[in-house]
Scaffold this motif. Structure first.
Motif, short mmCIF file in Angstrom:
data_model
loop_
_atom_site.label_atom_id
_atom_site.label_comp_id
_atom_site.label_asym_id
_atom_site.label_seq_id
_atom_site.Cartn_x
_atom_site.Cartn_y
_atom_site.Cartn_z
N GLY A 1 68.86 -64.39 -26.25
CA GLY A 1 68.29 -63.55 -27.29
C GLY A 1 67.84 -62.21 -26.76
N GLY A 2 67.17 -61.47 -27.64
CA GLY A 2 66.67 -60.17 -27.24
C GLY A 2 65.52 -60.28 -26.26
N LYS A 3 65.14 -59.16 -25.69
CA LYS A 3 64.06 -59.13 -24.72
C LYS A 3 62.72 -59.37 -25.42
CE LYS A 3 66.44 -56.00 -21.55
NZ LYS A 3 66.35 -54.71 -20.82
N PRO A 4 61.75 -59.94 -24.69
CA PRO A 4 60.42 -60.16 -25.30
C PRO A 4 59.74 -58.85 -25.67
CG PRO A 4 60.70 -61.45 -23.28
CD PRO A 4 61.85 -60.48 -23.34
N SER A 5 58.82 -58.95 -26.62
CA SER A 5 58.07 -57.78 -27.05
C SER A 5 57.02 -57.40 -26.00
CB SER A 5 57.39 -58.06 -28.39
OG SER A 5 56.47 -59.13 -28.27
N ARG A 6 56.19 -56.42 -26.30
CA ARG A 6 55.19 -55.96 -25.34
C ARG A 6 54.15 -57.02 -25.05
NH1 ARG A 6 53.95 -49.73 -27.43
NH2 ARG A 6 56.09 -48.94 -27.14
#
Length: 421
Positions: free
Chosen positions: A183-188
């Motif tokens: 999946g996409g990269k984790p958020s901040r």
């Protein structure tokens, strides 16, 4: 780019949630578009979930493969909707509905691949003796809740996505996992969306390296239920090369153009847009849909995009100008659309000449020509001068001006003298 004025007649096959296929014929130059026939009986249990066009050859006509929610796949003739070669149930004994139907071209007869909602993948091949379809192989995909699938242009990989599992590419030969996406990269703050892939479309493969014939890797666009659009390249890594947000609803349909430079995307709010790849910029959009868009289909040779959804309307747009070419209301919620070969033109009925002499009680052709002939017009000098009608204006009673009548201030100003005895 094909000119709209020189467009040939088209036929679009549209499926609905009641298990019927509706035939829409579009005249040349998009002059008229209307439903010409309806195939199948009304049955909500046999709702159509997928359509696939099977082009014909010199010995067999065009056919349409229809996947139903009860787990069966029917094969219909593309011209009249009659049952063609029988196809075995895609989910025999398991009760799982068909999620998608794909055609894999080969050296001889094509292979039909069906994917069930539980991840069961089956392949069907046509028998040479009677032309019937028989199951050739079967294997289980890694995803247990399949919502989308697709076959790459080479016909060797099957992509499967759904709820609770990331993108997986399986080899059609044995079902082995050839690529496991992430999946996409984790958020901040370290949060990651739960895997939920809802639509996908393959792009032309990456160019082959120098000195090699095989392409470097497969490229495909994936839409998620978290309104994200991702671009994967198996040669570049497991992470998506592009991850952008679009709209505020889940992605329901994707359609990539043959060049691979643009991709059409639709969501559950009726929004349709075209994204430029690999930048991910929105370069245009289409308005008009009033509900969730369930299907986006591109014509194989013409720049035409067909869209259908829950607003019960089929729309045809030009992919370059995004102009609306035709629109047909079909009275039921739609689930899919596929282009088919247009029917052959019907020969015009010959016109019979009138007899020279009429029969008993029938006038002759000369008498009919004399009857419809207009009378000769008179010269301008012989015509009497038309009298102009006299206009009679209604009488209007004028109201007396204020202060000039008997009830004026002059008469009211006099005092009344009363004499008392």
């Amino acid at each position: 780019m094909t000119d709209v004025k020189s467009s040939p007649p088209l036929r679009v096959l549209v499926s609905d949630e009641l298990g019927q296929v509706k035939v829409v014929d579009v005249a040349a130059q998009y002059a008229t578009a209307a439903r010409s026939a309806t195939w199948g009986t009304v049955s909500a249990a046999r709702a159509i979930t997928s359509l696939a066009s099977l082009p014909g050859d010199g010995t067999r006509p065009d056919a349409l493969l229809v996947g139903h929610a009860d787990g069966e796949v029917s094969c219909l003739q593309g011209l009249n909707g009659e049952a063609a070669a029988p196809l075995q149930p895609a989910a025999s004994g398991s009760g799982e509905g068909v999620r998608s139907v794909h055609l894999v071209p080969g050296s001889g007869e094509p292979t039909v691949v069906t994917v069930s909602a539980g991840g069961c993948v089956r392949g069907f091949a046509r028998q040479p003796d009677d032309g019937a379809w028989a199951e050739a192989w079967r294997w289980q995909a890694a995803c247990k809740e399949v919502e989308c699938s697709g076959v790459d242009p080479t016909g060797r990989l099957l992509a499967v996505g759904g709820r609770g599992c990331e993108l997986r590419l399986h080899a059609l030969a044995d079902g082995g996992v050839a690529f496991a996406g992430r999946g996409g990269k984790p958020s901040r703050v370290g949060l990651v969306d739960r895997p939920w892939n809802t639509a996908l479309a393959f792009l032309p493969p990456s160019p082959a390296p120098a000195g090699e014939e095989e392409p470097a890797g497969a490229r495909l666009v994936v839409g998620t239920g978290h309104h994200r659009v991702r671009l994967y390249d198996t040669a570049a890594g497991r992470r998506p090369q592009l991850d952008v947000g679009w709209g505020e609803a889940k992605i329901t349909a994707l359609a990539s153009e043959p060049s691979g430079a643009r991709c059409w995307v639709a969501n559950g709010q009726g929004q349709i847009a075209v994204l430029e790849l690999p930048s991910g910029l929105v370069v245009g959009g289409i308005k008009g849909a009033a509900g969730s868009v369930k299907a986006l289909t591109l014509h194989p040779t013409l720049p035409i995009l067909a869209s259908a959804g829950l607003d019960r309307t089929l729309r045809l747009h030009h992919t370059a100008s995004r102009k609306l070419l035709a629109k047909v209301f079909l009275k039921s919620q739609l689930t899919g659309a596929a282009f088919a070969a247009a029917p052959p033109p019907q020969p015009e009925a010959p016109t019979l000449p009138l007899p020279a002499s009429g029969g008993p009680g029938l006038p002759s052709s000369a008498a009919l020509a004399h009857a419809v002939q207009e009378p000769a017009s008179e010269p301008e000098e012989a015509r009497p001068a038309a009298k102009r009608p006299k206009l009679i204006m209604p009488s209007i009673k004028k109201k007396p001006r204020k202060g000039t009548g008997p009830s004026s201030s002059a008469s009211l100003g006099k005092k009344r003298v009363v004499v008392r005895a």
